[in-house]
Design a protein around this motif. Structure first.
Motif, mmCIF file in Angstrom:
data_model
loop_
_atom_site.group_PDB
_atom_site.id
_atom_site.type_symbol
_atom_site.label_atom_id
_atom_site.label_comp_id
_atom_site.label_asym_id
_atom_site.label_seq_id
_atom_site.Cartn_x
_atom_site.Cartn_y
_atom_site.Cartn_z
ATOM 1 N N PHE A 35 0.825 -1.213 0.000
ATOM 2 C CA PHE A 35 0.000 0.000 0.000
ATOM 3 C C PHE A 35 0.859 1.264 0.000
ATOM 4 O O PHE A 35 0.537 2.234 -0.683
ATOM 5 C CB PHE A 35 -0.971 -0.003 1.186
ATOM 6 C CG PHE A 35 -2.136 -0.928 0.979
ATOM 7 C CD1 PHE A 35 -3.138 -0.624 0.066
ATOM 8 C CD2 PHE A 35 -2.214 -2.117 1.685
ATOM 9 C CE1 PHE A 35 -4.202 -1.487 -0.130
ATOM 10 C CE2 PHE A 35 -3.283 -2.988 1.493
ATOM 11 C CZ PHE A 35 -4.280 -2.669 0.582
ATOM 12 N N CYS A 36 1.940 1.249 0.764
ATOM 13 C CA CYS A 36 2.830 2.411 0.802
ATOM 14 C C CYS A 36 3.510 2.635 -0.546
ATOM 15 O O CYS A 36 3.610 3.780 -1.014
ATOM 16 C CB CYS A 36 3.867 2.252 1.910
ATOM 17 S SG CYS A 36 3.167 2.298 3.572
ATOM 18 N N GLU A 42 2.059 6.626 -6.972
ATOM 19 C CA GLU A 42 1.022 7.595 -7.335
ATOM 20 C C GLU A 42 1.533 9.027 -7.147
ATOM 21 O O GLU A 42 1.319 9.889 -8.014
ATOM 22 C CB GLU A 42 -0.222 7.369 -6.466
ATOM 23 C CG GLU A 42 -1.337 8.367 -6.707
ATOM 24 C CD GLU A 42 -2.454 8.233 -5.698
ATOM 25 O OE1 GLU A 42 -3.041 9.286 -5.339
ATOM 26 O OE2 GLU A 42 -2.758 7.100 -5.250
ATOM 27 N N LEU A 43 2.203 9.286 -6.037
ATOM 28 C CA LEU A 43 2.750 10.620 -5.777
ATOM 29 C C LEU A 43 3.756 11.046 -6.843
ATOM 30 O O LEU A 43 3.935 12.237 -7.095
ATOM 31 C CB LEU A 43 3.408 10.659 -4.388
ATOM 32 C CG LEU A 43 2.465 10.534 -3.196
ATOM 33 C CD1 LEU A 43 3.250 10.355 -1.897
ATOM 34 C CD2 LEU A 43 1.530 11.734 -3.115
ATOM 35 N N ALA A 48 0.060 2.616 -11.618
ATOM 36 C CA ALA A 48 0.289 1.254 -11.115
ATOM 37 C C ALA A 48 -1.025 0.706 -10.573
ATOM 38 O O ALA A 48 -1.879 1.454 -10.103
ATOM 39 C CB ALA A 48 1.358 1.257 -10.031
ATOM 40 N N ARG A 49 -1.143 -0.624 -10.665
ATOM 41 C CA ARG A 49 -2.285 -1.327 -10.082
ATOM 42 C C ARG A 49 -1.739 -2.426 -9.185
ATOM 43 O O ARG A 49 -0.697 -3.000 -9.479
ATOM 44 C CB ARG A 49 -3.160 -1.957 -11.171
ATOM 45 C CG ARG A 49 -3.808 -0.939 -12.090
ATOM 46 C CD ARG A 49 -4.689 -1.583 -13.145
ATOM 47 N NE ARG A 49 -3.883 -2.406 -14.041
ATOM 48 C CZ ARG A 49 -4.280 -3.563 -14.566
ATOM 49 N NH1 ARG A 49 -5.461 -4.064 -14.292
ATOM 50 N NH2 ARG A 49 -3.491 -4.241 -15.372
ATOM 51 N N ASN A 50 -2.465 -2.716 -8.107
ATOM 52 C CA ASN A 50 -2.011 -3.796 -7.227
ATOM 53 C C ASN A 50 -3.012 -4.939 -7.230
ATOM 54 O O ASN A 50 -4.172 -4.776 -7.581
ATOM 55 C CB ASN A 50 -1.735 -3.289 -5.813
ATOM 56 C CG ASN A 50 -2.963 -2.768 -5.124
ATOM 57 O OD1 ASN A 50 -3.807 -2.110 -5.727
ATOM 58 N ND2 ASN A 50 -3.068 -3.032 -3.832
ATOM 59 N N ASP A 66 -7.216 -17.809 -11.578
ATOM 60 C CA ASP A 66 -6.230 -16.793 -11.905
ATOM 61 C C ASP A 66 -5.237 -16.681 -10.753
ATOM 62 O O ASP A 66 -5.443 -17.235 -9.688
ATOM 63 C CB ASP A 66 -6.878 -15.441 -12.238
ATOM 64 C CG ASP A 66 -7.753 -14.879 -11.134
ATOM 65 O OD1 ASP A 66 -8.810 -14.348 -11.450
ATOM 66 O OD2 ASP A 66 -7.372 -14.961 -9.952
ATOM 67 N N TYR A 67 -4.154 -16.017 -11.030
ATOM 68 C CA TYR A 67 -3.173 -15.731 -9.994
ATOM 69 C C TYR A 67 -3.009 -14.225 -9.963
ATOM 70 O O TYR A 67 -3.518 -13.519 -10.829
ATOM 71 C CB TYR A 67 -1.850 -16.476 -10.238
ATOM 72 C CG TYR A 67 -1.147 -16.112 -11.509
ATOM 73 C CD1 TYR A 67 -0.154 -15.138 -11.515
ATOM 74 C CD2 TYR A 67 -1.469 -16.727 -12.707
ATOM 75 C CE1 TYR A 67 0.490 -14.788 -12.687
ATOM 76 C CE2 TYR A 67 -0.824 -16.384 -13.882
ATOM 77 C CZ TYR A 67 0.149 -15.410 -13.860
ATOM 78 O OH TYR A 67 0.780 -15.061 -15.019
ATOM 79 N N ARG A 68 -2.343 -13.712 -8.985
ATOM 80 C CA ARG A 68 -2.268 -12.265 -8.812
ATOM 81 C C ARG A 68 -0.821 -11.770 -8.824
ATOM 82 O O ARG A 68 0.064 -12.410 -8.271
ATOM 83 C CB ARG A 68 -2.943 -11.848 -7.515
ATOM 84 C CG ARG A 68 -4.418 -12.194 -7.526
ATOM 85 C CD ARG A 68 -5.183 -11.495 -6.445
ATOM 86 N NE ARG A 68 -6.594 -11.812 -6.576
ATOM 87 C CZ ARG A 68 -7.460 -11.120 -7.316
ATOM 88 N NH1 ARG A 68 -7.050 -10.080 -7.986
ATOM 89 N NH2 ARG A 68 -8.723 -11.470 -7.372
ATOM 90 N N ILE A 69 -0.668 -10.635 -9.460
ATOM 91 C CA ILE A 69 0.604 -9.920 -9.458
ATOM 92 C C ILE A 69 0.500 -8.853 -8.375
ATOM 93 O O ILE A 69 -0.508 -8.132 -8.313
ATOM 94 C CB ILE A 69 0.857 -9.277 -10.836
ATOM 95 C CG1 ILE A 69 1.082 -10.370 -11.877
ATOM 96 C CG2 ILE A 69 2.032 -8.311 -10.772
ATOM 97 C CD1 ILE A 69 1.149 -9.839 -13.290
ATOM 98 N N ASP A 70 1.514 -8.743 -7.514
ATOM 99 C CA ASP A 70 1.455 -7.760 -6.430
ATOM 100 C C ASP A 70 1.234 -6.349 -6.974
ATOM 101 O O ASP A 70 0.291 -5.671 -6.583
ATOM 102 C CB ASP A 70 2.732 -7.788 -5.586
ATOM 103 C CG ASP A 70 2.814 -9.021 -4.696
ATOM 104 O OD1 ASP A 70 1.783 -9.679 -4.472
ATOM 105 O OD2 ASP A 70 3.928 -9.328 -4.224
ATOM 106 N N ILE A 71 2.122 -5.898 -7.862
ATOM 107 C CA ILE A 71 1.986 -4.567 -8.460
ATOM 108 C C ILE A 71 2.387 -4.641 -9.925
ATOM 109 O O ILE A 71 3.415 -5.239 -10.272
ATOM 110 C CB ILE A 71 2.868 -3.525 -7.733
ATOM 111 C CG1 ILE A 71 2.419 -3.372 -6.263
ATOM 112 C CG2 ILE A 71 2.808 -2.167 -8.444
ATOM 113 C CD1 ILE A 71 3.271 -2.429 -5.434
ATOM 114 N N LEU A 72 1.582 -4.033 -10.776
ATOM 115 C CA LEU A 72 1.877 -3.922 -12.203
ATOM 116 C C LEU A 72 2.002 -2.437 -12.524
ATOM 117 O O LEU A 72 1.054 -1.666 -12.353
ATOM 118 C CB LEU A 72 0.767 -4.571 -13.037
ATOM 119 C CG LEU A 72 0.983 -4.607 -14.538
ATOM 120 C CD1 LEU A 72 2.243 -5.406 -14.900
ATOM 121 C CD2 LEU A 72 -0.234 -5.195 -15.235
ATOM 122 N N VAL A 73 3.189 -2.033 -12.967
ATOM 123 C CA VAL A 73 3.488 -0.632 -13.239
ATOM 124 C C VAL A 73 3.354 -0.369 -14.734
ATOM 125 O O VAL A 73 3.973 -1.066 -15.552
ATOM 126 C CB VAL A 73 4.907 -0.267 -12.760
ATOM 127 C CG1 VAL A 73 5.257 1.171 -13.102
ATOM 128 C CG2 VAL A 73 5.045 -0.516 -11.269
#
Length: 128
Positions: A35-36, A42-43, A48-50, A66-73
């Motif tokens: 989250f940080c 974003e700042l 990016a999406r998490n 499906d599986y998940r990616i922590d963060i996609l930039v």
């Protein structure tokens, strides 16, 4: 995306990660860093999406999983976050598999549970 843009994003991701680590320190849950880091990106004006779901495909068949990616930039760069004592080969295999299964060229494995973030920051690049 061209090589220069990948390199620029790499620097931004490293700098953003270091900023989060300096602000929060080691020893927290992976979700806190996620989250940080999302807020820090974003700042900086980086899209990016998490927890991005990715459809699992096996031998050309879409499986009902499906599986998940922590963060996609910027829909191109995968970030896999950890908050573990030590990075293991299975963690590296995870980011490599994510890159292969999504046909992405650049990924980062970041372990926030280290004294200095550079000790926990790994870059994985293909076809450059």
């Amino acid at each position: 995306m061209n090589k220069e843009r990948y390199n620029q994003l790499s620097k931004e991701i490293l700098d953003a990660s270091i900023t989060v680590h300096k602000e929060m320190g080691p020893g927290l849950l992976e979700s806190v860093y996620e989250f940080c880091l999302m807020k820090e990106l974003e700042l900086r004006g980086i899209v990016a999406r998490n927890q991005v779901p990715v459809q699992l495909i096996y031998k050309g068949y879409e499986l009902n999983k499906d599986y998940r990616i922590d963060i996609l930039v910027e829909n191109e760069v995968i970030i896999e976050l950890k908050a573990v004592e030590v990075l293991l080969p299975v963690h590296e295999a995870q980011i490599i598999s994510h890159l292969k299964l999504t046909d992405k060229r650049l990924g980062f494995l970041i372990n926030f549970n280290v004294p200095l973030l550079k000790q926990g920051f790994r870059r994985f690049a293909y076809d450059f």
